[in-house]
Design a protein around this motif. Sequence first.
Motif, PDB file in Angstrom:
ATOM      1  N   THR A  73       0.828  -1.197   0.000  1.00 48.17           N
ATOM      2  CA  THR A  73       0.000   0.000   0.000  1.00 48.17           C
ATOM      3  C   THR A  73       0.864   1.249   0.000  1.00 48.17           C
ATOM      4  N   ASN A  80      -0.607   3.932   1.521  1.00 46.88           N
ATOM      5  CA  ASN A  80      -1.068   4.584   2.747  1.00 46.88           C
ATOM      6  C   ASN A  80      -0.679   3.682   3.898  1.00 46.88           C
ATOM      7  N   TYR A  81      -0.388   4.287   5.019  1.00 46.82           N
ATOM      8  CA  TYR A  81       0.032   3.469   6.149  1.00 46.82           C
ATOM      9  C   TYR A  81      -1.034   2.432   6.508  1.00 46.82           C
ATOM     10  N   TYR A 125       0.413  -4.185   7.002  1.00 47.12           N
ATOM     11  CA  TYR A 125       1.313  -4.317   5.857  1.00 47.12           C
ATOM     12  C   TYR A 125       2.440  -3.317   5.963  1.00 47.12           C
ATOM     13  N   ARG A 168      11.201  -1.442  10.571  1.00 41.24           N
ATOM     14  CA  ARG A 168      11.305  -0.183  11.349  1.00 41.24           C
ATOM     15  C   ARG A 168      11.199  -0.423  12.842  1.00 41.24           C
ATOM     16  N   SER A 221      15.280  12.565   7.364  1.00 39.32           N
ATOM     17  CA  SER A 221      15.789  11.716   6.280  1.00 39.32           C
ATOM     18  C   SER A 221      15.389  12.400   4.992  1.00 39.32           C
ATOM     19  N   PRO A 222      15.959  11.947   3.855  1.00 37.77           N
ATOM     20  CA  PRO A 222      15.412  12.449   2.593  1.00 37.77           C
ATOM     21  C   PRO A 222      13.933  12.076   2.474  1.00 37.77           C
ATOM     22  N   ARG A 223      13.234  12.749   1.556  1.00 43.56           N
ATOM     23  CA  ARG A 223      11.816  12.484   1.368  1.00 43.56           C
ATOM     24  C   ARG A 223      11.542  11.031   0.993  1.00 43.56           C
ATOM     25  N   ARG A 224      10.383  10.568   1.319  1.00 41.63           N
ATOM     26  CA  ARG A 224       9.849   9.287   0.837  1.00 41.63           C
ATOM     27  C   ARG A 224      10.574   8.028   1.315  1.00 41.63           C
ATOM     28  N   LEU A 225      11.316   8.169   2.408  1.00 39.90           N
ATOM     29  CA  LEU A 225      11.938   6.957   2.956  1.00 39.90           C
ATOM     30  C   LEU A 225      11.051   6.308   4.012  1.00 39.90           C
ATOM     31  N   LYS A 284       9.416   8.379   6.986  1.00 37.55           N
ATOM     32  CA  LYS A 284       9.329   9.040   8.296  1.00 37.55           C
ATOM     33  C   LYS A 284       7.897   9.103   8.802  1.00 37.55           C
ATOM     34  N   SER A 285       7.004   9.626   7.961  1.00 34.82           N
ATOM     35  CA  SER A 285       5.615   9.775   8.409  1.00 34.82           C
ATOM     36  C   SER A 285       5.027   8.413   8.771  1.00 34.82           C
ATOM     37  N   ALA A 286       5.344   7.414   7.964  1.00 35.36           N
ATOM     38  CA  ALA A 286       4.815   6.069   8.232  1.00 35.36           C
ATOM     39  C   ALA A 286       5.327   5.533   9.566  1.00 35.36           C
ATOM     40  N   ILE A 341      15.334   0.752   4.540  1.00 34.31           N
ATOM     41  CA  ILE A 341      15.036  -0.521   5.188  1.00 34.31           C
ATOM     42  C   ILE A 341      16.086  -1.533   4.724  1.00 34.31           C
ATOM     43  N   THR A 388      11.975   3.444   0.005  1.00 34.95           N
ATOM     44  CA  THR A 388      10.706   2.851   0.414  1.00 34.95           C
ATOM     45  C   THR A 388       9.560   3.136  -0.556  1.00 34.95           C
ATOM     46  N   GLN A 419       7.553   0.376  -2.776  1.00 36.29           N
ATOM     47  CA  GLN A 419       6.122   0.089  -2.588  1.00 36.29           C
ATOM     48  C   GLN A 419       5.368   0.208  -3.920  1.00 36.29           C
TER      49      GLN A 419
HETATM   50  N1  LIG Z   1       7.887   0.462   6.647  1.00 38.50           N
HETATM   51  C1  LIG Z   1       7.057   0.618   5.615  1.00 38.50           C
HETATM   52  N2  LIG Z   1       6.380  -0.438   5.097  1.00 38.50           N
HETATM   53  C2  LIG Z   1       5.551  -0.286   4.047  1.00 38.50           C
HETATM   54  N3  LIG Z   1       5.326   0.901   3.424  1.00 38.50           N
HETATM   55  C3  LIG Z   1       5.966   1.994   3.894  1.00 38.50           C
HETATM   56  C4  LIG Z   1       6.862   1.910   5.008  1.00 38.50           C
HETATM   57  N4  LIG Z   1       7.364   3.135   5.241  1.00 38.50           N
HETATM   58  C5  LIG Z   1       6.810   3.950   4.329  1.00 38.50           C
HETATM   59  N5  LIG Z   1       5.977   3.286   3.518  1.00 38.50           N
HETATM   60  C6  LIG Z   1       5.247   3.871   2.384  1.00 38.50           C
HETATM   61  O1  LIG Z   1       6.210   4.548   1.583  1.00 38.50           O
HETATM   62  C7  LIG Z   1       5.744   5.832   1.203  1.00 38.50           C
HETATM   63  C8  LIG Z   1       6.664   6.924   1.704  1.00 38.50           C
HETATM   64  O2  LIG Z   1       6.625   6.963   3.111  1.00 38.50           O
HETATM   65  P1  LIG Z   1       6.434   8.306   3.951  1.00 38.50           P
HETATM   66  O3  LIG Z   1       6.265   7.902   5.365  1.00 38.50           O
HETATM   67  O4  LIG Z   1       5.404   9.168   3.347  1.00 38.50           O
HETATM   68  O5  LIG Z   1       7.891   8.970   3.739  1.00 38.50           O
HETATM   69  P2  LIG Z   1       8.441  10.359   4.282  1.00 38.50           P
HETATM   70  O6  LIG Z   1       7.536  10.829   5.376  1.00 38.50           O
HETATM   71  O7  LIG Z   1       9.825  10.040   4.753  1.00 38.50           O
HETATM   72  O8  LIG Z   1       8.465  11.287   3.095  1.00 38.50           O
HETATM   73  C9  LIG Z   1       4.334   5.953   1.729  1.00 38.50           C
HETATM   74  O9  LIG Z   1       3.458   5.598   0.684  1.00 38.50           O
HETATM   75  C10 LIG Z   1       4.290   4.951   2.859  1.00 38.50           C
HETATM   76  O10 LIG Z   1       2.984   4.436   3.062  1.00 38.50           O
END
Ligand SMILES: Nc1ncnc2c1ncn2[C@@H]1O[C@H](COP(=O)(O)OP(=O)(O)O)[C@@H](O)[C@H]1O
Length: 364
Positions: A5, A7-8, A12, A16, A37-41, A43-45, A211, A247, A251
């Motif tokens: 997915t 979305n968190y 799934y 981490r 961290s750089p974007r899209r790794l 953090k928010s998740a 990861i 990440t 995905q």
């Molecule tokens: N540990 C994880 N397992 C599965 N999907 C993840 C994981 N971490 C992040 N994702 C997915 O990867 C994408 C980027 O994560 P996000 O948290 O938005 O990154 P950031 O906040 O660092 O920019 C999102 O679509 C998120 O749902």
Amino acid sequence: MNPFTLNYHSEYFCDRENEVKVLKENALNGLNTLVHSPRRLGKSAIIHHLFYQLEKENKFETLYIDLFASQNLNDFAQIFGENLLNRYHKKNLVSGIKKLFKGLYASISFSADGSPMLNLGIGEGQMETSLNQLFNYLENRKKPVIVAFDEFQEIASYPEKAEAVIRTITQRLNNVHFIYSGSSFHILQHMFYSAKQAFYQSSESLIVGKISEEKYREFIRANFEKFKKRISDDAIDHLLTFTDRYTYYTQVICNQAFYKTNKGLELDEAILLTSNYMETRKADYSGILRLLSDNQQKVIIAIAKDGEVSKPTAVDFLMRNKLPSGSSTLQALNALLEKEMIYKSENGYVVYDVFFRRFLDRYY
Ligand SMILES: Nc1ncnc2c1ncn2[C@@H]1O[C@H](COP(=O)(O)OP(=O)(O)O)[C@@H](O)[C@H]1O
Ligand SMILES: [Mg+2]
């Protein structure tokens, strides 16, 4: 259901464990944490995953606040206020407003999708009192509260002296602790690591990396198997190399791989899949490339081809890629950094968007 997915989703979610453990320990010890961290790794998740667990364990209350769209302290108060209303007064917004915004002009309207929007009219002289009021609400909760401010670097560009205001208010809270998260490392570095800044030494720091290969591999295999599909080791290898194990890109590609697979995915099919995927993105990425100046195009293509470039003004790099003089290349490089098209990792400059990197490498 596709297990990969964007979305968190608590079920799934890959690994981490260490990051969540550190954040949990900091919370238990009353410490604030800066997550970067750089974007899209992811953090928010990670924050969502932590909050999911904390809420389940019932020891903390949690509040996730995304500051991405905020431009000034009034926006900050509004977003913060909306989150408080949603969290604590969803059933009775009107009485909630009375409790949270005592003595202030505040009202509710509803957006097209039916979600409540807070209208706040906070006069200039009232801002600190109002924010104090909101934070005090959390200070007075029975359980300790963890507040995450995501995209926290935004407050550095507010027109007000927001850092000082927010730091002064939050500093005296005992029942509320904070997670600050963001991607713009140079802004966050300035906010948290320079002695003159309000947030200096206010937080522990957690750097989020990729990861691990082992964990991601296992996650992919297990999720295919969970739905009675197979994926070969070679195929997984190919996908993880293609996405450089970032990440978000992993995905996206695994999502495609999963739904295009009936029973099993082998290496040759995985190669075809990534190549077809790039084909679908070609028009977008050509468009993005065309927006850059000639020199910027040359520089970003050269960086994409090398993957990681530690010395972009070194003679052999310039010659090999037929780049302009060192100073023109540097100028283009800085413009690309400014646009966040490339970033500086530990090992050198890389193209920020992994798929864009693959596109440039493939078609130029
Ligand atoms: N540990 C994880 N397992 C599965 N999907 C993840 C994981 N971490 C992040 N994702 C997915 O990867 C994408 C980027 O994560 P996000 O948290 O938005 O990154 P950031 O906040 O660092 O920019 C999102 O679509 C998120 O749902
Ligand atoms: Mg994020």
